[in-house]
Design a protein around this motif. Structure first.
Motif, mmCIF file in Angstrom:
data_model
loop_
_atom_site.group_PDB
_atom_site.id
_atom_site.type_symbol
_atom_site.label_atom_id
_atom_site.label_comp_id
_atom_site.label_asym_id
_atom_site.label_seq_id
_atom_site.Cartn_x
_atom_site.Cartn_y
_atom_site.Cartn_z
ATOM 1 N N TYR A 23 34.146 37.945 0.997
ATOM 2 C CA TYR A 23 32.745 38.356 0.989
ATOM 3 C C TYR A 23 32.028 37.858 2.242
ATOM 4 C CZ TYR A 23 31.602 33.673 -0.948
ATOM 5 O OH TYR A 23 31.464 32.319 -1.163
ATOM 6 N N THR A 24 31.021 38.601 2.640
ATOM 7 C CA THR A 24 30.270 38.275 3.855
ATOM 8 C C THR A 24 29.621 36.907 3.754
ATOM 9 O OG1 THR A 24 29.825 40.617 4.254
ATOM 10 C CG2 THR A 24 28.393 39.031 5.348
ATOM 11 N N ASN A 25 29.792 36.118 4.822
ATOM 12 C CA ASN A 25 29.211 34.769 4.912
ATOM 13 C C ASN A 25 29.904 33.780 3.977
ATOM 14 O OD1 ASN A 25 27.335 33.096 6.265
ATOM 15 N ND2 ASN A 25 25.922 33.165 4.542
ATOM 16 N N ALA B 289 34.912 41.960 6.056
ATOM 17 C CA ALA B 289 33.766 41.049 6.106
ATOM 18 C C ALA B 289 34.038 39.870 7.041
ATOM 19 C CB ALA B 289 33.453 40.539 4.707
ATOM 20 N N HIS C 46 37.142 36.566 10.841
ATOM 21 C CA HIS C 46 37.817 37.258 9.750
ATOM 22 C C HIS C 46 38.930 36.383 9.187
ATOM 23 C CE1 HIS C 46 35.857 41.093 10.577
ATOM 24 N NE2 HIS C 46 36.116 40.895 11.864
ATOM 25 N N THR D 183 36.527 43.814 13.537
ATOM 26 C CA THR D 183 35.073 43.704 13.511
ATOM 27 C C THR D 183 34.393 45.039 13.785
ATOM 28 O OG1 THR D 183 35.296 41.460 14.384
ATOM 29 C CG2 THR D 183 33.099 42.421 14.407
ATOM 30 N N ASN E 265 36.118 47.009 2.769
ATOM 31 C CA ASN E 265 36.212 45.613 3.200
ATOM 32 C C ASN E 265 37.654 45.126 3.110
ATOM 33 O OD1 ASN E 265 35.970 42.902 3.713
ATOM 34 N ND2 ASN E 265 34.907 42.425 1.808
ATOM 35 N N ARG F 71 29.584 45.192 9.968
ATOM 36 C CA ARG F 71 29.891 43.864 9.424
ATOM 37 C C ARG F 71 29.134 42.757 10.164
ATOM 38 N NH1 ARG F 71 31.067 45.138 4.438
ATOM 39 N NH2 ARG F 71 32.946 46.415 4.265
ATOM 40 N N HIS G 47 30.416 42.165 -0.373
ATOM 41 C CA HIS G 47 31.876 42.057 -0.455
ATOM 42 C C HIS G 47 32.525 43.370 -0.864
ATOM 43 C CE1 HIS G 47 31.280 41.889 -4.810
ATOM 44 N NE2 HIS G 47 30.421 40.931 -4.617
ATOM 45 N N GLU H 160 26.327 44.700 1.885
ATOM 46 C CA GLU H 160 26.072 43.453 2.596
ATOM 47 C C GLU H 160 27.023 42.347 2.158
ATOM 48 O OE1 GLU H 160 21.505 42.769 3.403
ATOM 49 O OE2 GLU H 160 21.773 43.573 1.386
ATOM 50 N N ASN I 82 25.816 42.908 8.606
ATOM 51 C CA ASN I 82 25.875 42.340 7.255
ATOM 52 C C ASN I 82 25.798 40.821 7.288
ATOM 53 O OD1 ASN I 82 28.336 44.743 5.979
ATOM 54 N ND2 ASN I 82 26.130 44.929 6.215
ATOM 55 N N LEU I 83 26.521 40.225 8.248
ATOM 56 C CA LEU I 83 26.533 38.768 8.338
ATOM 57 C C LEU I 83 25.135 38.245 8.673
ATOM 58 C CD1 LEU I 83 28.081 36.108 8.297
ATOM 59 C CD2 LEU I 83 28.625 36.472 10.724
#
Length: 318
Positions: A197-199, A73, A80, A145, A67, A149, A174, A172, A152-153
C-alpha cells in the motif's frame, strides 16, 4: 477432456465510479480481458493451471492500472518493495518473493523459487538475484514508477499529516492482482502479486507472498487469491481458512468464501477474494465498493467487472 476454469482479480476497495474517468475504467477492463485471454490460452492448449495463473498475473503486472509490477505503490521512502507468491495445488508446492525491486515480473520470480525447490520464500536483493540467475528479466527500479503513484504518495503523506488517511480513495492506497485456475487434469493453482500500500513503512510485508494467507491451492479442494487489508489476512490465515472450511466442515465454495469475508466485515476490514473449487465453480465475494475481476466459464466465455455491471467478452480466443 476435464473441466477448465479461470478467474482473476485486480484488487478491491472503495473504488467510487467517479474516482477516475470512464476511459480509465475501460482501460482497466481491457487489461483484465487481456489477462483472462493469456491464462485461457494456456489452459485451452492443454497447459498446466500453474502456467495459466502465471501468464494471467504477468499481464496484470505489466499494466499501469494495477498495483503490481509496473505501476506499483511506493513505500514511505519513495521506493518499491514488491511481493508475490504462486502455489501449485498438486503437492501444495509454493514459491514466493518479498521486497523485490528489480524483478520485472515478481510472479515470475516467485515461480523461479517454486521451481528451484530450495526454499518457499526468498526476500530482498537475494530474491532478485535468484530470479535473475534463473532467467527472470531484471529492470532498474524506476521501471515500476508511474506519475500516478508518485502523486498517490504525496497525497497519502499529506493526508497523514492532516489526519484524513481514512478518507483516501482506493487509487491512493493499495491494491493487489491475482489468478486462480483449474486445468484439464484436475490440478488447481493460484498466484498473487502486489506493491503493498502507498506510504507503507519500509520493509512491510503483507499477505500476498504468504502461502495460506493471500494465496492457497490444494488439488481436490480449492484455489484462492485474496485482496484487501493484508495484516488481517495474515492473522486469519484467510486463504487456507477457505480450504479448511471446505475440507473439514464440508462447506461448499460459496459458503466457505462468503464465511471468511463475513468474519472480517464487522471488524471494518476491506476484503475480497477469488476462488475455484475442484469442479470449476467460481466464487468472488468482496465487502467493498468494488473489485476488479474477471472469469471464464468452462466453455471459454469470458466476463469482466469492476462494480455491479458485468461485461461479456464472448468466447475467449475466438
Amino acid at each position: 477432456m476435464g473441466t477448465m476454469a479461470l478467474a482473476i482479480h485486480g484488487g478491491c476497495g472503495v473504488m467510487s465510479p467517479g474516482s477516475q474517468p470512464e476511459a480509465e475504467w475501460a482501460e482497466a477492463r481491457a487489461a483484465l480481458a487481456e489477462a483472462l485471454g493469456a491464462g485461457w490460452r494456456v489452459l485451452s492448449a492443454g497447459g498446466r493451471a500453474l502456467d495459466a495463473v502465471e501468464a494471467a498475473v504477468v499481464v496484470l503486472e505489466d499494466s499501469p492500472h494495477f498495483n503490481a509490477g509496473h505501476g506499483a505503490a511506493l513505500n514511505a521512502d519513495g521506493e518499491h518493495e514488491l511481493d508475490a507468491s504462486i502455489m501449485d495445488g498438486a503437492g501444495r508446492l509454493a514459491g514466493a518473493v518479498i521486497g523485490v525491486r528489480r524483478a520485472r515480473n515478481p510472479v515470475r520470480a516467485a515461480r523461479a523459487v517454486l521451481d528451484g525447490g530450495e526454499a518457499v520464500i526468498l526476500a530482498g536483493p537475494a530474491a532478485d538475484a535468484y530470479a535473475g540467475a534463473r532467467g527472470a528479466a531484471l529492470v532498474d527500479p524506476s521501471y515500476f514508477t508511474t506519475e500516478r503513484r508518485r502523486d498517490n504518495l504525496l497525497s497519502m503523506k499529506a493526508r497523514g499529516q492532516a489526519g484524513t488517511g481514512a478518507a483516501a480513495s482506493e487509487a491512493e492506497k493499495h491494491g493487489t492482482v491475482g489468478a486462480v485456475a483449474l486445468d484439464r487434469d484436475g490440478h488447481l493453482a493460484a498466484a498473487t502479486s502486489t506493491g503493498g500500500y502507498t506510504n507503507k513503512p519500509a520493509g512491510r510485508v503483507g499477505d500476498s507472498p504468504i502461502p495460506g494467507a493471500g494465496t492457497y491451492a490444494e488439488d481436490g479442494v480449492c484455489a484462492v487469491s485474496g485482496t484487501g487489508q493484508g495484516e488481517a489476512f495474515i492473522r486469519h490465515a484467510l486463504a487456507h481458512d477457505v480450504a479448511a472450511r471446505m475440507r473439514y466442515r464440508g462447506d461448499a465454495l460459496d459458503a466457505a468464501t462468503a464465511g471468511v469475508i463475513a468474519d472480517l466485515t464487522p471488524r471494518g476490514t476491506g476484503a475480497g477474494l477469488i476462488a475455484l473449487d475442484a469442479a470449476g465453480r467460481v466464487a468472488m465475494p468482496f465487502n467493498t465498493g468494488g473489485m476488479f475481476r474477471g472469469w471464464a466459464t468452462p466453455d471459454g466465455d469470458g466476463f469482466v467487472a469492476t462494480h455491479g455491471q458485468v461485461f461479456a467478452l464472448g468466447r475467449l480466443g475466438a
